[in-house]
Design an enzyme around this catalytic site. Structure first.
Site, PDB file in Angstrom:
ATOM      1  N   LYS B 210       0.882  -1.273   0.003  1.00 38.52           N
ATOM      2  CA  LYS B 210      -0.180  -0.027   0.166  1.00 38.52           C
ATOM      3  C   LYS B 210       0.923   1.328   0.025  1.00 38.52           C
ATOM      4  O   LYS B 210       0.543   2.269  -0.674  1.00 38.52           O
ATOM      5  CB  LYS B 210      -0.883  -0.029   1.231  1.00 38.52           C
ATOM      6  CG  LYS B 210      -2.246  -0.653   0.907  1.00 38.52           C
ATOM      7  CD  LYS B 210      -3.324  -0.204   2.151  1.00 38.52           C
ATOM      8  CE  LYS B 210      -2.654   0.173   3.646  1.00 38.52           C
ATOM      9  NZ  LYS B 210      -2.606  -1.158   4.254  1.00 38.52           N
ATOM     10  N   THR B 212       3.998   1.635  -0.912  1.00 34.46           N
ATOM     11  CA  THR B 212       4.711   1.644  -2.284  1.00 34.46           C
ATOM     12  C   THR B 212       3.801   2.117  -3.188  1.00 34.46           C
ATOM     13  O   THR B 212       4.163   2.964  -4.120  1.00 34.46           O
ATOM     14  CB  THR B 212       5.161   0.229  -2.565  1.00 34.46           C
ATOM     15  OG1 THR B 212       5.985  -0.428  -1.343  1.00 34.46           O
ATOM     16  CG2 THR B 212       6.246   0.340  -3.786  1.00 34.46           C
ATOM     17  N   ARG B 234       1.551   8.177   6.822  1.00 31.01           N
ATOM     18  CA  ARG B 234       1.612   8.213   8.407  1.00 31.01           C
ATOM     19  C   ARG B 234       3.276   7.959   8.839  1.00 31.01           C
ATOM     20  O   ARG B 234       3.922   7.537   8.013  1.00 31.01           O
ATOM     21  CB  ARG B 234       0.997   6.886   8.905  1.00 31.01           C
ATOM     22  CG  ARG B 234      -0.397   6.926   8.807  1.00 31.01           C
ATOM     23  CD  ARG B 234      -1.112   5.376   9.081  1.00 31.01           C
ATOM     24  NE  ARG B 234      -0.789   4.675   8.189  1.00 31.01           N
ATOM     25  CZ  ARG B 234      -0.788   3.259   7.784  1.00 31.01           C
ATOM     26  NH1 ARG B 234      -1.207   2.724   9.186  1.00 31.01           N
ATOM     27  NH2 ARG B 234      -0.553   2.703   7.031  1.00 31.01           N
ATOM     28  N   LYS B 245      10.091  -5.452  11.898  1.00 34.96           N
ATOM     29  CA  LYS B 245       9.621  -4.825  10.815  1.00 34.96           C
ATOM     30  C   LYS B 245      10.427  -4.169   9.847  1.00 34.96           C
ATOM     31  O   LYS B 245      10.534  -4.102   8.717  1.00 34.96           O
ATOM     32  CB  LYS B 245       8.158  -3.970  11.262  1.00 34.96           C
ATOM     33  CG  LYS B 245       7.326  -3.499  10.024  1.00 34.96           C
ATOM     34  CD  LYS B 245       6.050  -2.769  10.669  1.00 34.96           C
ATOM     35  CE  LYS B 245       5.777  -1.935   9.736  1.00 34.96           C
ATOM     36  NZ  LYS B 245       6.010  -1.045   9.291  1.00 34.96           N
ATOM     37  N   ALA B 464      -3.259   1.337  13.782  1.00 38.43           N
ATOM     38  CA  ALA B 464      -4.494   0.588  13.080  1.00 38.43           C
ATOM     39  C   ALA B 464      -5.350  -0.177  13.776  1.00 38.43           C
ATOM     40  O   ALA B 464      -6.368  -0.270  13.482  1.00 38.43           O
ATOM     41  CB  ALA B 464      -4.131   0.344  11.905  1.00 38.43           C
ATOM     42  N   PHE B 495      -3.963  -0.901   7.186  1.00 35.96           N
ATOM     43  CA  PHE B 495      -4.515  -2.050   7.036  1.00 35.96           C
ATOM     44  C   PHE B 495      -5.416  -2.386   6.099  1.00 35.96           C
ATOM     45  O   PHE B 495      -5.193  -1.801   5.047  1.00 35.96           O
ATOM     46  CB  PHE B 495      -5.288  -2.623   8.296  1.00 35.96           C
ATOM     47  CG  PHE B 495      -4.789  -2.939   9.803  1.00 35.96           C
ATOM     48  CD1 PHE B 495      -3.436  -2.873   9.671  1.00 35.96           C
ATOM     49  CD2 PHE B 495      -5.298  -3.106  10.984  1.00 35.96           C
ATOM     50  CE1 PHE B 495      -2.453  -3.152  10.932  1.00 35.96           C
ATOM     51  CE2 PHE B 495      -4.452  -3.162  11.860  1.00 35.96           C
ATOM     52  CZ  PHE B 495      -3.176  -3.359  11.849  1.00 35.96           C
ATOM     53  N   PHE B 583       4.350  -8.759  -9.004  1.00 38.43           N
ATOM     54  CA  PHE B 583       5.663  -9.293  -8.330  1.00 38.43           C
ATOM     55  C   PHE B 583       6.215 -10.004  -9.494  1.00 38.43           C
ATOM     56  O   PHE B 583       5.836 -10.484 -10.443  1.00 38.43           O
ATOM     57  CB  PHE B 583       5.303 -10.290  -7.261  1.00 38.43           C
ATOM     58  CG  PHE B 583       5.186  -9.484  -5.800  1.00 38.43           C
ATOM     59  CD1 PHE B 583       4.907  -8.249  -5.910  1.00 38.43           C
ATOM     60  CD2 PHE B 583       4.566 -10.374  -4.586  1.00 38.43           C
ATOM     61  CE1 PHE B 583       4.148  -7.618  -4.682  1.00 38.43           C
ATOM     62  CE2 PHE B 583       4.318  -9.802  -3.599  1.00 38.43           C
ATOM     63  CZ  PHE B 583       4.057  -8.379  -3.469  1.00 38.43           C
ATOM     64  N   TRP B 612       7.294  -0.651  -8.012  1.00 31.34           N
ATOM     65  CA  TRP B 612       8.433  -1.048  -7.051  1.00 31.34           C
ATOM     66  C   TRP B 612       9.798  -0.994  -7.887  1.00 31.34           C
ATOM     67  O   TRP B 612      10.658  -0.412  -7.370  1.00 31.34           O
ATOM     68  CB  TRP B 612       8.134  -2.420  -6.382  1.00 31.34           C
ATOM     69  CG  TRP B 612       9.146  -2.777  -5.479  1.00 31.34           C
ATOM     70  CD1 TRP B 612       9.172  -2.340  -4.167  1.00 31.34           C
ATOM     71  CD2 TRP B 612      10.177  -3.284  -5.589  1.00 31.34           C
ATOM     72  NE1 TRP B 612      10.296  -2.710  -3.480  1.00 31.34           N
ATOM     73  CE2 TRP B 612      11.002  -3.389  -4.106  1.00 31.34           C
ATOM     74  CE3 TRP B 612      10.912  -4.147  -6.604  1.00 31.34           C
ATOM     75  CZ2 TRP B 612      12.139  -4.102  -4.120  1.00 31.34           C
ATOM     76  CZ3 TRP B 612      12.097  -4.637  -6.520  1.00 31.34           C
ATOM     77  CH2 TRP B 612      12.870  -4.703  -5.192  1.00 31.34           C
TER      78      TRP B 612
END
Lengths: 759, 759
Positions: B210, B212, B234, B245, B464, B495, B583, B612
């Site tokens: 999201k 990206t 954010r 992460k 979230a 999310f 991908f 990407w």
């Protein structure tokens, strides 16, 4: 606010004159400005009004000179006593001659056009608000009002003035900037300036004005004597700002400005320390938890995972292997025993000395039990939170002399002992690089300015009672290069000379290699009377009459403390100038007595100062004494050799500086001497954790006590910062909030965004 | 690092050519540059060398064009394939056409002269180091390397480009700035731009791109389609950056840059929230303590002290009196009963909902006992620390639409109930003004930029899972004004669409009054296969073969989730564009199937994206679809009226959005419905705290489950932020550290100051 007087738009000439007369008679009014009503229906004789201002309240002759220069065209539809340009030029010419912050009238709504470029640093600019809101009379008194009424120079201008290059400066808004360490590299062949340390006699709980004197002295040297000058001060903890203490930017007409920036987040250095400190704490407990719940092999598989079929040690893991004496770089080559040694830090929970921190006065975190969630499987333990400035990382920041040095210190911080009795470091936890990353902006000193526009570095603020309480080595070093050979850097040492100054010399100067030229020792009649046997001085309680009236006997007796602190400074071979910080209740005879006794005690000079009320002008005599003293021979020496046994170093400080007859080590302290000596930390300098309210360990013992035995309760180590700290009595490392904390009075104007109620 | 290849100064032409050939063959190399050796003793045919670079590795034709333009004079003593000026001009002309970040060769030591002014945003500038260190071959791959190799525009230039005035911008170094809220006031009559929200299908634990996509979309709209555009995202929590992460700046050639600034302290907003949140917590416990240990009169004397003989209520105390119905302003006029009401908040410790926070993953603070020091006299209690982003103050920051609104929300936060069952607020504690002061900088949105130089606001990051998970209203509002009527603001909702988008609409848009034009729903083949019954996808474990090979059956089945999320968005009356984030393992047939099924499900359009790997270029088709959709009719409506009973609102969300047949309130939740309704909070919108890994409450239920009963365990209130949050299952509010946290790989180069190992 009572300090703002507004006349209505319809005010007559007679009403204006009456108001001027009442302000003329008010000793609290330093000066004031006249914004005349716009209303052309009511003609006002501007010359008559400006001439009515009493000469000492008149802002450097502005009114009389400008009265004849009224011009409407230049200013749109406003009448004011002169054009802004005229005012500015005049202020520029006359402003340098005056001691207190100047005050300047600006046409309503025209402040923008004069900000910065026209105006002398430290001048107070009054914009009488939006157009068509005339008739304002304004005077200023409170610290935050003085601070807010002064329009600081744009900080990039300050940076240019001190000789920094644009790419050495990172602006943080208009009033703060970070300075890159590359400046130090560029200037490495430049000679250092004169290095002045400001310290004090043993203070009352109210403080005797060291910060104010530091600011006053640089204002005098810079804005009045036109020397290159820098003040280097500590960043205050934000916790007490909302608790009891309030701000720490100096006071009166000697402040670092804007004081609300200085006292709040600044550029986030303390927040970075909170983050770094607590990452270590989380890593300690998480590591203990993972070791308790996993086999050697499981730990090893997770610590050195196979990524796309390849297992590799990270750099920090190779450092740990080398420390363990395992010279292998192939993860598959370790024996079972080597894997065991590598994966198990084997921390003894009872030896953990690393605490969590917050920059908040939160007394309920002084002692806590952690790990009580079921997810932690019962591995709970007692722990505590300290105030952030007491973190060892703060002391590391203050003592580092570069990025590389900081990283090394961050990596050798000891968090606990292993069950085998070996020190476990942050590097063993794998966290050194992350700490350095979190601290990479914090390591850059923060540039600000005083009310009179002289430059200030605000950088680091280690707790003075368990750390060394001095601002950063890096700020001092950069400042000494920037001011050049004939310039002055004035740095402040926390608490009294027996603590802050002793640590400044024996710890900070030892690590920095810098040598001080002059000690400025701040004394007050109030504190000396207390030392002479005056009644207790308590915050929030009115001062007893002994302090409001002349009492030469108490004063003379109390000068024993001044005398001892002068000897303490002289013991290090540095000339001492005593700054007698005058209060309005002090009599001439009292001030003269202190000056006389200080000189008799061996001070190079002793001078009365009135900088709080007058700004730099009130410290010009002090500045001149400091200039002379900086030419005098200085023969700096340390009090002790670090190679002496720990006990001998402690005893030397206790006997020579405090006046103790001996020291007594309680059992815990004795054990730590053995432990730290065995672990190889015996040759670190000593950072005494002692009350600042007495030369002895007992805050009630005033004056210059002798013959006492100093008890050493325990000893702790800040190995990364680089000192051992013996605990003399109990040191609180987490302040609390009183019933009515300062925050009741702190507010934000939601329209202007201005902060009110900070002091 | 393996990504940097250096040839020695003595490299021959043949060696250079051999190296080029090997790089030509490496698919991981996006492009590379040639810095020819300086040594004039070894003549090198530059044209031959530049022509040897494979066309697809050649940086937009630079080499062939510039080969003939060698110039020594312009560049001092360096030979390079072209002059910097020539390169820059070419990059400026050609750069806009290329998708990936450009790479540009710069004479050794000359990077300074070309930074910023000459170069297309997003171009990679290689300065081959100091003079006389030639012969460097460089290529880039990792996120942080891509980010660091891009020289961002000076942020003041970005600010000028978007139309901000100099006094609306506070620089924080060269790459970040805060924007004053005055900009909103200045532009209040400007029409808003198009408002685009990016959300996603129910994700795998790896995330579906999201952020990206948000960055790719604005890069496409701005740098490629030349529209006015802003991304609003954010600020990530710093804790996870050092845990599992890693960073959250986007990825590949779609990043917010510099990513290390974005992922670490930024401008200190989260730190300000930590400070503000913990001041409230300290005030709660200190107040309970003082009330427990003092009489009414003692409390009153301390809360309203006599200062120089005058007793006065502060403003915040007068507000409390008014709340209590006591219309008195003279402290001596209160009756005994009124004094009692005034001084005793009478907090019931069992009802305290206000927790302490840290921006550190510290699992041992999940459940603790506080107040165990003897100084707290036995008044200990259980408490917990949460991660800072879960603080209600973060949600307040995100939902405030101005300083005044923020202050009001900060003052009405409920921390506990009194023993009489009344809500106790931050205003009752006297701390509102101090909180506003601590948050006065945080309220200003942070300006940054993407790799392709398009503007970004980074502001607020509410958790979230217990808050609404959307960036700030203020950033969106300012951005919508700045882009103007035809421009685009792309904002991301945390999310999947069932959580982040639903809250974006029902909470954020309700408070802001803003109406969205388009929903962009991000989907991946990987996640859809999981929803179709593919094996579990777990972080750190290689993907099962189902995800590496074509499998149209799994994919088609999994599109049930895509279909439901499209319906969810359409329920609010807004057109949906599906972005299929491709991908390299996805096949053409798979991507085509998703596009086809999305359109059949009612999406306005569905588009494959390759941003990407390619930057904005890879999202041009998506951007065009968004442009078209923004012209389509939008008929926005809320899902529920806030005046409905609490239970009805929860049931509506569960049934309409999640597909539940009904809800079930456990006893605690039922009690809270009664309590909050009685306390007057029943009309707040609902903020569900539910897993994001399933449309239902069970993370194992993939696809689009129906017929389940959604259990509501408990309900909490964020009254200041303005919502009730029902807990569906247990929500962790404090992450932990794994055995080998990210910090093992994070390091700081002590010479360059560069951050390594962030991802």
């Amino acid at each position: 606010s009572a300090n703002h007087i507004k006349l209505p738009n319809t005010a007559t000439e007679a009403e204006v004159l009456k108001c001027i007369a009442s302000l003329n008679g008010d000793p609290a009014v330093h000066g004031f400005i006249v914004q005349l009503p716009l209303d052309t229906d009511k003609p006002i004789n501007t010359e008559k009004i400006t001439n009515a201002v009493a000469p000492e309240k008149d802002v450097d002759g502005l009114s009389s000179i400008n009265a004849g220069k009224l011009s409407r065209g230049d200013l749109g539809d406003c009448f004011i006593p002169c054009t802004p340009k005229g005012c500015m030029e005049l202020i520029r010419q006359t402003g340098k001659e005056v001691g207190k912050a100047d005050i300047l009238v600006v046409a309503a709504g025209k402040a923008e056009m004069v900000k910065g470029e026209w105006i002398k640093p430290g001048a107070i600019v009054i914009d009488c608000g939006i157009n068509h809101v005339p008739g304002a009379w304004v005077m200023y008194k409170d610290d935050i009002e003085i601070s807010q009424s002064c329009i600081p120079k744009p900080i990039d201008q300050v940076a240019r003035e001190v000789g920094l290059l644009p790419d050495e400066v990172e602006l943080y808004g208009q009033t703060k900037a970070k300075v890159h360490l590359s400046a130090l590299k560029r200037l490495k062949n430049q000679p250092d300036g004169k290095y002045i340390v400001v310290t004090g006699i043993t203070p009352t709980p109210l403080g005797e004005g060291k910060s104010t004197t530091t600011v006053g002295l640089v204002q005098a040297l810079g804005a009045h004597l036109h020397q290159n000058v820098f003040a280097c001060v500590r960043q205050p903890s934000q916790g007490p700002t909302f608790g009891i203490k309030g701000g720490a930017a100096g006071g009166g007409y000697c402040q670092i400005t804007p004081m609300e920036e200085f006292n709040l987040h600044l550029t986030g250095d303390i927040h970075a320390i909170t983050a770094a400190n607590n990452l270590v704490a989380a890593a300690v407990d998480a590591r203990i938890f993972h070791e308790l719940t996993q086999t050697d092999q499981a730990l090893y598989n997770r610590l050195v995972p196979s990524v796309s079929g390849v297992r590799k040690f990270s750099d920090i893991q190779i450092r740990r292997l080398q420390k363990l004496g395992i010279n292998k770089t192939d993860p598959t080559a370790l024996t079972k025993e080597e894997v065991n040694l590598f994966v198990r830090l084997d921390i003894d929970p009872g030896t953990i000395t690393w605490q969590r921190v917050l920059d908040t006065n939160d007394r309920f975190l002084r002692k806590i039990t952690i790990g009580q969630s079921p997810t932690e499987k019962g591995f709970s333990r007692m722990a505590q939170f300290d105030i952030t400035v007491s973190s060892e990382i703060m002391a590391v920041l203050a003592l580092s002399d570069g990025l590389d040095d900081m990283k090394k210190r961050l990596g050798r911080m000891v968090v606990a002992s292993s069950k085998r009795g070996e020190p476990v470091t942050t590097d063993d936890l794998g966290v050194t690089g992350a700490l350095a990353v979190l601290m990479r902006d914090a390591v850059k000193p923060n540039l600000m300015q005083t009310l009179e526009g002289t430059p200030v570095f605000v950088h680091a603020g280690p707790f003075a009672n368990i750390a060394h309480g001095n601002s950063s080595v890096l700020a001092d070093k950069i400042a000494l290069k920037l001011v050049g050979k004939e310039g002055f850097v004035v740095t402040e040492a926390g608490f009294g000379a027996d603590i802050g100054m002793e640590k400044f010399f024996n710890i900070k100067c030892r690590y920095s290699g810098l040598r001080p030229h002059v000690v400025v020792l701040v004394a007050t009649v109030r504190a000396l009377k207390m030392h002479g046997g005056g009644p207790a001085v308590t915050a929030g309680v009115p001062l007893p009459k002994e302090y409001m009236e002349e009492n030469l006997q108490l004063l003379e007796r109390g000068c024993s403390n001044l005398n001892k602190q002068i000897q303490n400074a002289r013991m290090f071979g540095v000339p001492v100038v005593v700054a007698v910080n005058a209060f309005k209740t002090d009599t001439k005879a009292e001030l003269a007595l202190v000056v006389q006794l200080a000189k008799e005690a061996g001070a190079f000079d002793a001078v009365e100062c009135t900088h709080w009320a007058e700004g730099g002008k009130g410290a010009v005599a002090l500045a001149q004494a400091v200039q002379r003293a900086s030419q005098a021979p200085s023969n700096f020496r340390f009090l002790y050799n670090v190679e002496l046994p720990v006990i001998d170093k402690i005893r030397l400080i206790a006997q020579q500086i405090y006046g103790a007859s001996d020291i007594e080590l309680l059992p815990e302290a004795q054990e730590k001497v053995t432990l730290y000596t065995k672990q190889g930390f015996g040759n670190l300098p000593i950072c005494m954790a002692k009350t600042h309210l007495s030369l002895s360990h007992d805050p009630e013992q005033k004056g210059a006590p002798t013959g006492f035995i100093l008890p050493i309760r325990d000893i702790r180590a800040s190995v990364g910062a680089g000192f051992l700290y013996p605990l003399v009595g109990t040191m609180s490392t987490m302040p609390g909030l009183p019933t009515r904390p300062c925050f009741y009075d702190i507010d934000l104007d939601p329209v202007s965004g201005e902060v009110n109620g900070l002091f």
